[in-house]
Design a protein around this motif. Structure first.
Motif, PDB file in Angstrom:
ATOM      1  N   GLN A  77       0.752  -1.122   0.029  1.00  0.00           N
ATOM      2  CA  GLN A  77       0.135   0.019   0.022  1.00  0.00           C
ATOM      3  C   GLN A  77       0.842   1.379  -0.038  1.00  0.00           C
ATOM      4  O   GLN A  77       0.818   2.422  -0.647  1.00  0.00           O
ATOM      5  CB  GLN A  77      -0.915   0.105   1.370  1.00  0.00           C
ATOM      6  N   ASN A  92      -4.859 -10.273 -10.165  1.00  0.00           N
ATOM      7  CA  ASN A  92      -5.443 -10.180  -8.862  1.00  0.00           C
ATOM      8  C   ASN A  92      -6.472  -9.110  -8.330  1.00  0.00           C
ATOM      9  O   ASN A  92      -6.315  -8.097  -7.797  1.00  0.00           O
ATOM     10  CB  ASN A  92      -4.296  -9.905  -7.892  1.00  0.00           C
ATOM     11  N   LEU A  93      -7.673  -9.542  -9.105  1.00  0.00           N
ATOM     12  CA  LEU A  93      -8.866  -8.559  -9.140  1.00  0.00           C
ATOM     13  C   LEU A  93      -9.758  -9.321  -8.218  1.00  0.00           C
ATOM     14  O   LEU A  93      -9.582 -10.406  -8.190  1.00  0.00           O
ATOM     15  CB  LEU A  93      -9.203  -7.948 -10.387  1.00  0.00           C
ATOM     16  N   LEU A  94     -11.094  -9.028  -8.344  1.00  0.00           N
ATOM     17  CA  LEU A  94     -12.235  -9.711  -7.981  1.00  0.00           C
ATOM     18  C   LEU A  94     -13.326 -10.023  -8.930  1.00  0.00           C
ATOM     19  O   LEU A  94     -13.928  -9.033  -9.505  1.00  0.00           O
ATOM     20  CB  LEU A  94     -12.890  -8.714  -6.925  1.00  0.00           C
ATOM     21  N   ASN A  96     -15.958 -11.499  -8.761  1.00  0.00           N
ATOM     22  CA  ASN A  96     -17.317 -11.369  -8.279  1.00  0.00           C
ATOM     23  C   ASN A  96     -17.918 -10.008  -8.545  1.00  0.00           C
ATOM     24  O   ASN A  96     -19.102  -9.660  -7.896  1.00  0.00           O
ATOM     25  CB  ASN A  96     -17.402 -11.955  -7.002  1.00  0.00           C
ATOM     26  N   ARG A  97     -17.210  -9.013  -8.464  1.00  0.00           N
ATOM     27  CA  ARG A  97     -17.631  -7.546  -8.327  1.00  0.00           C
ATOM     28  C   ARG A  97     -17.558  -6.779  -9.766  1.00  0.00           C
ATOM     29  O   ARG A  97     -17.074  -7.287 -10.580  1.00  0.00           O
ATOM     30  CB  ARG A  97     -16.713  -6.789  -7.568  1.00  0.00           C
ATOM     31  N   LEU A 105     -11.912   0.008  -5.982  1.00  0.00           N
ATOM     32  CA  LEU A 105     -12.212  -0.397  -4.495  1.00  0.00           C
ATOM     33  C   LEU A 105     -10.892   0.037  -3.525  1.00  0.00           C
ATOM     34  O   LEU A 105      -9.738   0.286  -3.713  1.00  0.00           O
ATOM     35  CB  LEU A 105     -11.836  -2.029  -4.462  1.00  0.00           C
ATOM     36  N   ARG A 156      -6.198  -0.172 -13.109  1.00  0.00           N
ATOM     37  CA  ARG A 156      -6.384   0.260 -11.786  1.00  0.00           C
ATOM     38  C   ARG A 156      -4.864   0.598 -11.267  1.00  0.00           C
ATOM     39  O   ARG A 156      -4.804   1.645 -10.631  1.00  0.00           O
ATOM     40  CB  ARG A 156      -6.852  -1.011 -11.199  1.00  0.00           C
TER      41      ARG A 156
ATOM     42  N   TYR B 188     -15.577  -4.318   0.786  1.00  0.00           N
ATOM     43  CA  TYR B 188     -14.533  -4.877   1.532  1.00  0.00           C
ATOM     44  C   TYR B 188     -14.840  -6.327   1.863  1.00  0.00           C
ATOM     45  O   TYR B 188     -14.252  -7.408   1.783  1.00  0.00           O
ATOM     46  CB  TYR B 188     -13.876  -4.458   2.556  1.00  0.00           C
ATOM     47  N   ALA B 191     -15.182  -8.312  -1.276  1.00  0.00           N
ATOM     48  CA  ALA B 191     -14.085  -8.650  -1.757  1.00  0.00           C
ATOM     49  C   ALA B 191     -13.369  -9.701  -0.967  1.00  0.00           C
ATOM     50  O   ALA B 191     -12.716 -10.567  -1.633  1.00  0.00           O
ATOM     51  CB  ALA B 191     -13.007  -7.395  -1.391  1.00  0.00           C
ATOM     52  N   GLY B 193     -14.773 -12.229   0.261  1.00  0.00           N
ATOM     53  CA  GLY B 193     -15.543 -13.347  -0.029  1.00  0.00           C
ATOM     54  C   GLY B 193     -15.194 -13.919  -1.412  1.00  0.00           C
ATOM     55  O   GLY B 193     -15.166 -14.847  -1.668  1.00  0.00           O
ATOM     56  N   GLY B 194     -14.820 -12.791  -2.358  1.00  0.00           N
ATOM     57  CA  GLY B 194     -14.445 -13.302  -3.606  1.00  0.00           C
ATOM     58  C   GLY B 194     -12.846 -13.761  -3.763  1.00  0.00           C
ATOM     59  O   GLY B 194     -12.931 -14.963  -4.353  1.00  0.00           O
ATOM     60  N   ASN B 195     -11.788 -13.026  -3.229  1.00  0.00           N
ATOM     61  CA  ASN B 195     -10.752 -13.780  -3.113  1.00  0.00           C
ATOM     62  C   ASN B 195      -9.960 -12.964  -2.085  1.00  0.00           C
ATOM     63  O   ASN B 195      -9.587 -11.720  -2.521  1.00  0.00           O
ATOM     64  CB  ASN B 195     -10.203 -13.542  -4.401  1.00  0.00           C
ATOM     65  N   SER B 198      -6.443 -11.367  -3.357  1.00  0.00           N
ATOM     66  CA  SER B 198      -6.688 -10.260  -4.236  1.00  0.00           C
ATOM     67  C   SER B 198      -7.019  -9.239  -3.347  1.00  0.00           C
ATOM     68  O   SER B 198      -6.357  -8.151  -3.664  1.00  0.00           O
ATOM     69  CB  SER B 198      -7.595 -10.585  -5.404  1.00  0.00           C
ATOM     70  N   ALA B 199      -7.816  -9.397  -2.398  1.00  0.00           N
ATOM     71  CA  ALA B 199      -8.473  -8.418  -1.755  1.00  0.00           C
ATOM     72  C   ALA B 199      -7.382  -7.776  -1.208  1.00  0.00           C
ATOM     73  O   ALA B 199      -7.312  -6.449  -1.044  1.00  0.00           O
ATOM     74  CB  ALA B 199      -9.539  -8.833  -0.557  1.00  0.00           C
ATOM     75  N   SER B 200      -6.239  -8.470  -0.398  1.00  0.00           N
ATOM     76  CA  SER B 200      -5.099  -7.771   0.462  1.00  0.00           C
ATOM     77  C   SER B 200      -4.217  -7.287  -0.642  1.00  0.00           C
ATOM     78  O   SER B 200      -3.577  -5.975  -0.097  1.00  0.00           O
ATOM     79  CB  SER B 200      -4.718  -9.019   1.281  1.00  0.00           C
ATOM     80  N   LEU B 201      -4.061  -7.715  -1.771  1.00  0.00           N
ATOM     81  CA  LEU B 201      -3.243  -7.095  -2.582  1.00  0.00           C
ATOM     82  C   LEU B 201      -3.680  -5.801  -3.142  1.00  0.00           C
ATOM     83  O   LEU B 201      -3.040  -4.843  -3.478  1.00  0.00           O
ATOM     84  CB  LEU B 201      -3.052  -7.829  -3.813  1.00  0.00           C
ATOM     85  N   MET B 202      -5.279  -5.712  -3.200  1.00  0.00           N
ATOM     86  CA  MET B 202      -6.018  -4.413  -3.741  1.00  0.00           C
ATOM     87  C   MET B 202      -5.960  -3.248  -2.548  1.00  0.00           C
ATOM     88  O   MET B 202      -6.541  -2.346  -2.683  1.00  0.00           O
ATOM     89  CB  MET B 202      -6.966  -4.623  -3.985  1.00  0.00           C
ATOM     90  N   GLY B 203      -5.439  -3.672  -1.268  1.00  0.00           N
ATOM     91  CA  GLY B 203      -5.356  -2.772  -0.199  1.00  0.00           C
ATOM     92  C   GLY B 203      -6.583  -2.750   0.690  1.00  0.00           C
ATOM     93  O   GLY B 203      -6.863  -1.939   1.404  1.00  0.00           O
ATOM     94  N   VAL B 204      -7.219  -4.011   0.627  1.00  0.00           N
ATOM     95  CA  VAL B 204      -8.542  -4.017   1.617  1.00  0.00           C
ATOM     96  C   VAL B 204      -7.740  -4.527   2.981  1.00  0.00           C
ATOM     97  O   VAL B 204      -7.113  -5.326   3.206  1.00  0.00           O
ATOM     98  CB  VAL B 204      -9.434  -5.374   0.998  1.00  0.00           C
TER      99      VAL B 204
END
Lengths: 505, 322
Positions: A77, A92-94, A96-97, A105, A156, B188, B191, B193-195, B198-204
């Motif tokens: 980050q 590395n995206l989602l 489901n969104r 995000l 992104r 979040y 996110a 629940g999805g993965n 990925s979520a943590s790499l996207m900054g969640v």
């Protein structure tokens, strides 16, 4: 120190894991508005360097500078706030969104504490247009191809960081047209002044898009140079560290009589994985497969074994057409496969050495003819001795064994099924010298006993030592078949690097 | 139509058909009285199910909610009836206790990397056991505040009554839907629940979100416990046994994918109403054993799981090359 300003610079980076030096005083400078390729074989230190540049690892020595200022990054980050964005091989995206949410995000525009969806979707549409994507930002990301997802990931990363973009093998799962589209975007970003780091195993792509190249080998910086002053052969030679290109043919080759034809693959391939190839395999023959990592070697092995089903072409076994859609088909025909990633795909870590040896045989026999313990001990003991497996007991968990001994166990597993055809993917990687010699000896013995083998290896000297024929893979395509006196490291390096402007000797 | 909407639409259609069939057989079921009672009788289940929706969307599960309802009921009853606290003070303490309980479970799930199933199973035994340690018996609550609340009623034309707790449930659903679909925290949760990688790499903020999700679930379970205490005017340590499973059923029937990443808070509302409808129908019929409720719910659950499989299998994109 260079007087030019680097957008991102690493000076004398040292990273040590345990007692293994992953990076040894590596310098790396990235200018704004350039595409910089980072090359090296597996274990060369590429991904470690990237992880340090993106804050995922902290260096044990040296420093990272952004715009000439020393920076300290604790996590990805923080790298993002410094303008460094990364796109990984696996998107590395989602899925489901929605596309818009994937772009925003964590940074969604809000109004009265709630996400302002309309604004987010409007801005997404603008962003997507800049990347030539005419897709609905409210639709689910998972509905689109990997290529589109990859572009969304780049969008992104650029929107959030906007100074440095690191692309870690972004083309690994794209087809040629999609790669071309990605390159257009990279060139466009370059024109906008971004600094792009591009990691790939495909040399053609490096020459197509990169301005400069940095080559790492065994954690050391080998070379940073402008690409227009280099040929493909130079690059391959620097990567493999072999000054062998012009050592000439070995000349001596016994006229080994070819055995009967065992397997005949014609136009065999799988979309997005390996281009159709033709290969005839005789009994008593070792076919070496050479090529850089990611050239499609492993994919070819997996298709032969049915681990991934081929979707075009046909295969004949001893002249009879068959289909190999699953590993069980392959095993029934007497195939065996020792995969590259021993830990994940080869061993059953918690099971004993004995169980690991008999499991393929048991699988071949089926549920209803279970091997009893005595039979198992007998089989395991026989191979333990003939393969010289060094284990305190055959009942100890295999994960406690060294890599070399694990490899011997997996080899034994397949030999126990009495195979006619064995595929070995990097059988000697990461094992000690003694085990290495034992495995090479075994390969030679099996060949003399009339078994057909396909052996994939990055060790050119080794491939040359036991192969009766060598096929060379490049960019998921079989590009050369070498035999006789062409089996020498120099010719192989030429074939790997070869391009239409550099004819094969 | 987005594929994640399809299970929701299916639930809504099935609810409409089922309700129409029930009304055809018992015309009196179509009345404000029955609808009002739907809300009141299922208030505690609905509130619990909102929290469960968040947990399941995040890819987790919370088995402790039934026990938290029981524990809260006992704690509140004991504080009011034995210790003489004002109900509002007792409620505040119960909510705070539940929030920290949920935070503890969230921390264990995230930092110890223990599956949520195990952590919340332990939480279930802890809360249920804790309730039984306080008292083994049902503790009645007689307080003018309770009477005042139960008199807070909006009368509808046709003899229907909208109770405070029914409206509270509706409010929780609306707030829950806003949080899930219109806040960063909500995104979040999806996110995660999805993965999660990925979520943590996207900054969640994965840790904060996980803890938040279990806090929401436990706090809402405690709110459901308070509602249950208002509904029954008593606290009993063995109250609401198995409600966690009803809540999970309502969430899944409402179109939320049990593996996480997809779902709607509104769908859970329809799920709860569908469960309520089955129960009301069986009461109206009078001759059916109440166990038929379980059988119908079982059949519905199975139907929805198969339906989701079909929808998601049919629209899976072509596999990636390795």
């Amino acid at each position: 120190m260079p007087d030019e300003q680097y957008a991102l610079e690493a000076r004398g980076i040292v990273k040590i894991f345990g007692n293994h030096v992953a990076l040894d005083a590596v310098d790396f400078g990235l200018r704004a508005g350039e595409v910089h390729a980072l090359l090296g074989e597996n274990g060369a230190g590429k991904s470690t360097l990237i992880k340090i540049l993106t804050g995922a690892y902290q260096p044990d020595g040296g420093q990272v500078l952004a715009d000439g200022q020393p920076v300290h990054m604790d996590n990805p980050q923080q790298a993002q706030t410094l303008g460094i964005g990364t796109v990984y091989q696996e998107v590395n995206l989602l899925p489901n969104r929605s596309v818009a949410e994937n772009l925003f995000l964590g940074h969604q525009p809000t109004r009265f504490g709630l996400v302002d969806r309309r604004k987010m979707e409007r801005e997404s549409r603008d962003i997507l247009k800049r990347y030539g994507l005419e897709i609905d930002p409210t639709s689910e990301l998972g509905a689109y191809s990997v290529a589109v997802q990859q572009i969304v990931a780049i969008a992104r990363a650029v929107e959030l960081s906007g100074k440095v973009l690191i692309l870690d093998e972004p083309t690994a799962s794209l087809d040629r047209y999609e790669v071309e589209r990605l390159f257009e975007i990279i060139r466009d970003l370059k024109a906008r002044g971004l600094a792009v780091v591009f990691i790939t195993h495909f040399l053609d792509q490096v020459f197509a898009v990169a301005d400069r190249v940095t080559i790492l080998r065994n954690g050391k910086l080998i070379e940073t140079r402008a690409l227009d002053a280099m040929s493909r052969t130079d690059v391959v030679r620097l990567m493999l560290g072999k000054d062998v290109a012009f050592s000439g043919a070995t000349g001596v080759e016994d006229a080994r009589p070819m055995g009967d034809i065992l397997l005949d693959f014609s136009q065999y391939g799988r979309k997005r994985s390996v281009h159709p190839f033709n290969l005839t395999i005789h009994k008593g023959e070792v076919i070496g497969v050479a090529g850089l990592l990611g050239s499609g070697r492993t994919e070819m092995a997996r298709i032969m074994f049915g681990a991934d089903a081929a979707d075009e072409g046909e295969v004949a076994i001893a002249g009879v057409r068959t289909t190999i859609a699953r590993p069980t088909d392959a095993i029934r025909h007497g195939f065996g496969f020792c995969p590259e990633d021993r830990k994940a795909e080869g061993i059953f870590g918690e099971l004993s050495v004995r169980e690991n040896i008999i499991i393929a045989l048991q699988g071949k026999l089926g549920w209803f003819s279970a091997l009893n313990r005595d039979e198992q001990m007998e089989i395991a003991g026989r191979f333990g001795e003939s393969m010289d497996i060094r284990a305190a007991s055959l009942d100890m968990p295999i994960k406690l064994l060294s890599g070399g001994n694990q490899q011997k166990v997996i080899l034994s597993r397949w030999l126990a099924t009495d195979p006619a055809f064995l595929i070995l993917d990097e059988p000697t990687r990461g094992i000690d010298v003694g085990a290495h010699a034992e495995i090479v000896r075994t390969i030679n013995r099996l060949r003399d006993e009339g078994m057909a083998l396909v052996v994939i290896s990055s060790e050119l000297d080794e491939v040359v030592a036991y192969s009766t024929r060598i096929v060379v893979m490049r960019d998921r395509e079989m590009v050369a078949e070498l035999n006789g006196e062409n089996i020498n490291p120099g010719v192989i390096v030429q074939a790997i690097a070869n391009h239409h402007d550099e004819e094969l000797a | 139509m987005s594929r994640s909407l399809r299970p929701l639409v299916a639930t809504a259609v099935i609810f409409a058909i089922a309700y129409a069939l029930a009304v055809m057989q018992f015309p009196s079921m179509f009345s404000t009285r029955v609808l009002g009672n739907f809300l009141t009788d299922n208030a505690f289940l609905g509130i619990t199910a909102v929290g469960m929706t968040f947990v399941i969307i995040s890819g987790g599960i919370d088995l402790s909610v039934g026990a938290v309802i029981g524990f809260t009921g006992v704690l509140v009853a004991v504080l009011i009836a034995w210790a003489g606290w004002h109900p509002l003070a007792a409620f505040a303490l119960a909510l705070a206790v539940a929030a920290s309980f949920g935070a503890g479970m969230g921390l264990a799930v995230h930092y110890l990397q223990v599956p949520a199933f195990i952590v919340t199973l332990a939480g279930m035994f802890l809360a249920r056991g804790g309730a039984s340690v306080i008292t083994q018996d049902s503790v009645p609550v007689n307080h003018e505040f309770y009477d005042w609340i139960s008199d807070l009623i909006i009368r509808l034309p046709g003899g229907g009554r909208l109770s405070f707790i029914g409206l509270l449930m509706v409010a929780v659903f609306i707030i829950g839907a806003l949080v899930a679909h219109r806040t960063r925290f909500g995104s979040y949760v999806y996110a995660l629940g999805g993965n999660p990688v990925s979520a943590s790499l996207m900054g969640v903020p994965v840790a904060r979100t996980t803890v938040g999700v279990y806090m929401v679930s436990s706090t809402l379970a405690a709110l459901a416990g308070i509602v249950f205490s208002l509904y029954t005017s008593a606290g009993y340590p063995l109250a609401a046994v198995g409600v966690e499973l009803d809540a999970i059923s309502a969430v899944v029937i409402g179109g939320t994918l049990l593996t996480g990443g997809y779902g709607f808070v509104l769908g859970t509302f329809i799920g709860v109403m569908l469960l309520g409808l089955v129960q009301t129908y069986i009461i109206f019929d009078g001759s059916l054993s109440s166990w038929w409720t379980k059988i119908v719910i079982g059949a519905l659950l199975f139907l929805f799981i198969v339906l989701q499989r079909l929808i998601f299998a049919a629209s899976t994109q072509g596999e990636k090359a390795s």
